[in-house]
Design a protein around this motif. Sequence first.
Motif, PDB file in Angstrom:
ATOM      1  N   ARG A 233      20.126  -2.112   8.246  1.00  0.00           N
ATOM      2  CA  ARG A 233      19.878  -1.476   6.943  1.00  0.00           C
ATOM      3  C   ARG A 233      18.397  -1.567   6.565  1.00  0.00           C
ATOM      4  NH1 ARG A 233      24.691  -4.305   5.574  1.00  0.00           N
ATOM      5  NH2 ARG A 233      23.405  -5.907   4.547  1.00  0.00           N
ATOM      6  N   SER A 234      17.771  -2.707   6.888  1.00  0.00           N
ATOM      7  CA  SER A 234      16.367  -2.910   6.526  1.00  0.00           C
ATOM      8  C   SER A 234      15.448  -1.933   7.245  1.00  0.00           C
ATOM      9  CB  SER A 234      15.963  -4.348   6.849  1.00  0.00           C
ATOM     10  OG  SER A 234      14.581  -4.546   6.619  1.00  0.00           O
ATOM     11  N   ILE A 235      15.660  -1.728   8.573  1.00  0.00           N
ATOM     12  CA  ILE A 235      14.755  -0.840   9.308  1.00  0.00           C
ATOM     13  C   ILE A 235      14.970   0.615   8.913  1.00  0.00           C
ATOM     14  CG2 ILE A 235      16.257  -0.545  11.321  1.00  0.00           C
ATOM     15  CD1 ILE A 235      13.707  -0.694  13.045  1.00  0.00           C
ATOM     16  N   VAL A 236      16.218   0.967   8.596  1.00  0.00           N
ATOM     17  CA  VAL A 236      16.470   2.337   8.127  1.00  0.00           C
ATOM     18  C   VAL A 236      15.794   2.555   6.773  1.00  0.00           C
ATOM     19  CG1 VAL A 236      18.250   3.952   7.352  1.00  0.00           C
ATOM     20  CG2 VAL A 236      18.596   2.606   9.437  1.00  0.00           C
ATOM     21  N   ALA A 237      15.879   1.552   5.899  1.00  0.00           N
ATOM     22  CA  ALA A 237      15.230   1.673   4.588  1.00  0.00           C
ATOM     23  C   ALA A 237      13.717   1.763   4.727  1.00  0.00           C
ATOM     24  CB  ALA A 237      15.617   0.472   3.723  1.00  0.00           C
ATOM     25  N   SER A 238      13.127   0.973   5.660  1.00  0.00           N
ATOM     26  CA  SER A 238      11.683   1.031   5.882  1.00  0.00           C
ATOM     27  C   SER A 238      11.266   2.391   6.395  1.00  0.00           C
ATOM     28  CB  SER A 238      11.268  -0.058   6.866  1.00  0.00           C
ATOM     29  OG  SER A 238      11.569  -1.344   6.356  1.00  0.00           O
ATOM     30  N   ARG A 239      12.056   2.957   7.281  1.00  0.00           N
ATOM     31  CA  ARG A 239      11.709   4.291   7.813  1.00  0.00           C
ATOM     32  C   ARG A 239      11.821   5.340   6.728  1.00  0.00           C
ATOM     33  NH1 ARG A 239       9.691   7.977   8.765  1.00  0.00           N
ATOM     34  NH2 ARG A 239       9.716   9.399  10.572  1.00  0.00           N
ATOM     35  N   SER A 240      12.782   5.182   5.841  1.00  0.00           N
ATOM     36  CA  SER A 240      12.948   6.158   4.758  1.00  0.00           C
ATOM     37  C   SER A 240      11.775   6.097   3.784  1.00  0.00           C
ATOM     38  CB  SER A 240      14.270   5.889   4.018  1.00  0.00           C
ATOM     39  OG  SER A 240      15.358   6.016   4.897  1.00  0.00           O
ATOM     40  N   LYS A 241      11.250   4.886   3.542  1.00  0.00           N
ATOM     41  CA  LYS A 241      10.106   4.758   2.641  1.00  0.00           C
ATOM     42  C   LYS A 241       8.865   5.438   3.196  1.00  0.00           C
ATOM     43  CE  LYS A 241      11.499   0.433   0.420  1.00  0.00           C
ATOM     44  NZ  LYS A 241      11.168  -1.001   0.218  1.00  0.00           N
ATOM     45  N   LEU A 242       8.675   5.383   4.500  1.00  0.00           N
ATOM     46  CA  LEU A 242       7.494   6.018   5.103  1.00  0.00           C
ATOM     47  C   LEU A 242       7.583   7.531   5.028  1.00  0.00           C
ATOM     48  CD1 LEU A 242       7.006   3.762   8.258  1.00  0.00           C
ATOM     49  CD2 LEU A 242       5.655   3.738   6.151  1.00  0.00           C
ATOM     50  N   GLY A 243       8.787   8.058   5.086  1.00  0.00           N
ATOM     51  CA  GLY A 243       8.952   9.509   4.996  1.00  0.00           C
ATOM     52  C   GLY A 243       8.351  10.225   6.194  1.00  0.00           C
ATOM     53  N   GLY A 244       8.121  11.513   6.032  1.00  0.00           N
ATOM     54  CA  GLY A 244       7.556  12.285   7.113  1.00  0.00           C
ATOM     55  C   GLY A 244       6.801  13.487   6.589  1.00  0.00           C
ATOM     56  N   PRO A 245       5.913  14.100   7.336  1.00  0.00           N
ATOM     57  CA  PRO A 245       5.597  13.715   8.725  1.00  0.00           C
ATOM     58  C   PRO A 245       4.768  12.428   8.781  1.00  0.00           C
ATOM     59  CG  PRO A 245       4.167  15.476   8.016  1.00  0.00           C
ATOM     60  CD  PRO A 245       5.133  15.274   6.885  1.00  0.00           C
ATOM     61  N   MET A 246       4.749  11.817   9.967  1.00  0.00           N
ATOM     62  CA  MET A 246       4.067  10.540  10.139  1.00  0.00           C
ATOM     63  C   MET A 246       2.564  10.747  10.305  1.00  0.00           C
ATOM     64  SD  MET A 246       6.424   8.079  10.125  1.00  0.00           S
ATOM     65  CE  MET A 246       5.835   6.738  11.142  1.00  0.00           C
ATOM     66  N   THR A 247       1.808  10.208   9.324  1.00  0.00           N
ATOM     67  CA  THR A 247       0.345  10.209   9.454  1.00  0.00           C
ATOM     68  C   THR A 247      -0.082   9.012  10.297  1.00  0.00           C
ATOM     69  OG1 THR A 247       0.101   8.861   7.471  1.00  0.00           O
ATOM     70  CG2 THR A 247       0.175  11.260   7.175  1.00  0.00           C
ATOM     71  N   PRO A 248      -1.336   8.980  10.781  1.00  0.00           N
ATOM     72  CA  PRO A 248      -1.779   7.825  11.570  1.00  0.00           C
ATOM     73  C   PRO A 248      -1.599   6.511  10.830  1.00  0.00           C
ATOM     74  CG  PRO A 248      -3.322   9.626  11.813  1.00  0.00           C
ATOM     75  CD  PRO A 248      -2.341  10.061  10.774  1.00  0.00           C
ATOM     76  N   TYR A 249      -1.846   6.493   9.527  1.00  0.00           N
ATOM     77  CA  TYR A 249      -1.706   5.260   8.764  1.00  0.00           C
ATOM     78  C   TYR A 249      -0.229   4.831   8.702  1.00  0.00           C
ATOM     79  CZ  TYR A 249      -1.652   2.061   4.802  1.00  0.00           C
ATOM     80  OH  TYR A 249      -1.443   0.972   4.005  1.00  0.00           O
ATOM     81  N   ARG A 250       0.637   5.803   8.435  1.00  0.00           N
ATOM     82  CA  ARG A 250       2.062   5.495   8.381  1.00  0.00           C
ATOM     83  C   ARG A 250       2.602   5.078   9.760  1.00  0.00           C
ATOM     84  NH1 ARG A 250       4.500  10.344   4.518  1.00  0.00           N
ATOM     85  NH2 ARG A 250       3.472   9.659   2.575  1.00  0.00           N
ATOM     86  N   GLN A 251       2.009   5.672  10.807  1.00  0.00           N
ATOM     87  CA  GLN A 251       2.448   5.318  12.165  1.00  0.00           C
ATOM     88  C   GLN A 251       2.121   3.859  12.458  1.00  0.00           C
ATOM     89  OE1 GLN A 251       4.171   7.380  14.334  1.00  0.00           O
ATOM     90  NE2 GLN A 251       4.419   5.502  15.524  1.00  0.00           N
TER      91      GLN A 251
END
Length: 307
Positions: A233-251
């Motif tokens: 649940r934690s990693i899915v929530a973290s990925r949802s917070k980053l959103g998309g598309p993935m910028t270099p900083y978010r990557q």
Amino acid sequence: RMLSGYKPKSNVKDSYKILELEEGCSLDDIRNSYRSLAKKYHPDSGSATADSEAFMKVEAAYRVVLSDAATKKKANENNEEEEDQFKPKAPQHRHYLSFEGVGFGTPSQREKQYMQFRVDRATEQVLEYRKQRLESQRAVTDLMKAKDVKQSKKVKITQAVERLVEDLIQESMAKGDFDNLRGKGKPLQKFSDCPHVDPMTHNLNRILIDNGYQPEWILMQKEIRETIERLRRSIVASRSKLGGPMTPYRQKQWNRICEQFIEDIRKLNKRIDNFNLVVPILSRQMVHFSADKEIVRAQKTYEALME
């Protein structure tokens, strides 16, 4: 007429020469030679070499040679009979073409011996079959005995556990551990989520767990399952917070989250190793979790949520 004075004993060699044969030849050779010379010298043959006098010599020689061959054959048979009296009577090879090569003597004697052989062989086969059947029955009996012993041991263990549980309950009641329980004097509630299991078993388990008698491996198993669900649940929530598309900083942020997740999975797998050492049932042992597969799974879960 000139051959009327022939004496077979004195003219045997000459007779063989007239027929162009050698002594000791077979009867077929004698007959074939006579026919050939008769066609050549017979007066009525119409041949250019026809000669009645030569034909008479051939015919007389033929009789002498036949008589000599018959005499020698009879003498050989007599000698063989005399030799056979001093030799064991072994059947000829053709006798072995029947009765599976069993027995000696005449065909009727060998047939009786063969029938006795078949009876003996059938008896041996019946005895062998009975022996194998008894051995198989003995093996089944031994297996059933071993199963009964195993079952009796299981029953003894179950009874011992039940006695232990009963002793613990009585001891707790004597100490007054049950006096301050909620719902004292009320009937115990059955577990609604397990309707096919004996309620008494659930109640006993519930009492043991409430009083701190839950086995260590059960607690460890529960902790492992809760931990993996929390990490997922934690990693899915973290990925949802980053959103998309993935910028270099978010990557970069996502890579740090994945590194921490991999470390958490490594610690969890170590916990699983400890669990496998204490779990008493082989079928309850757990396998390691794969961090890479869990990350891919989290990514797919995020994409499904976005859709």
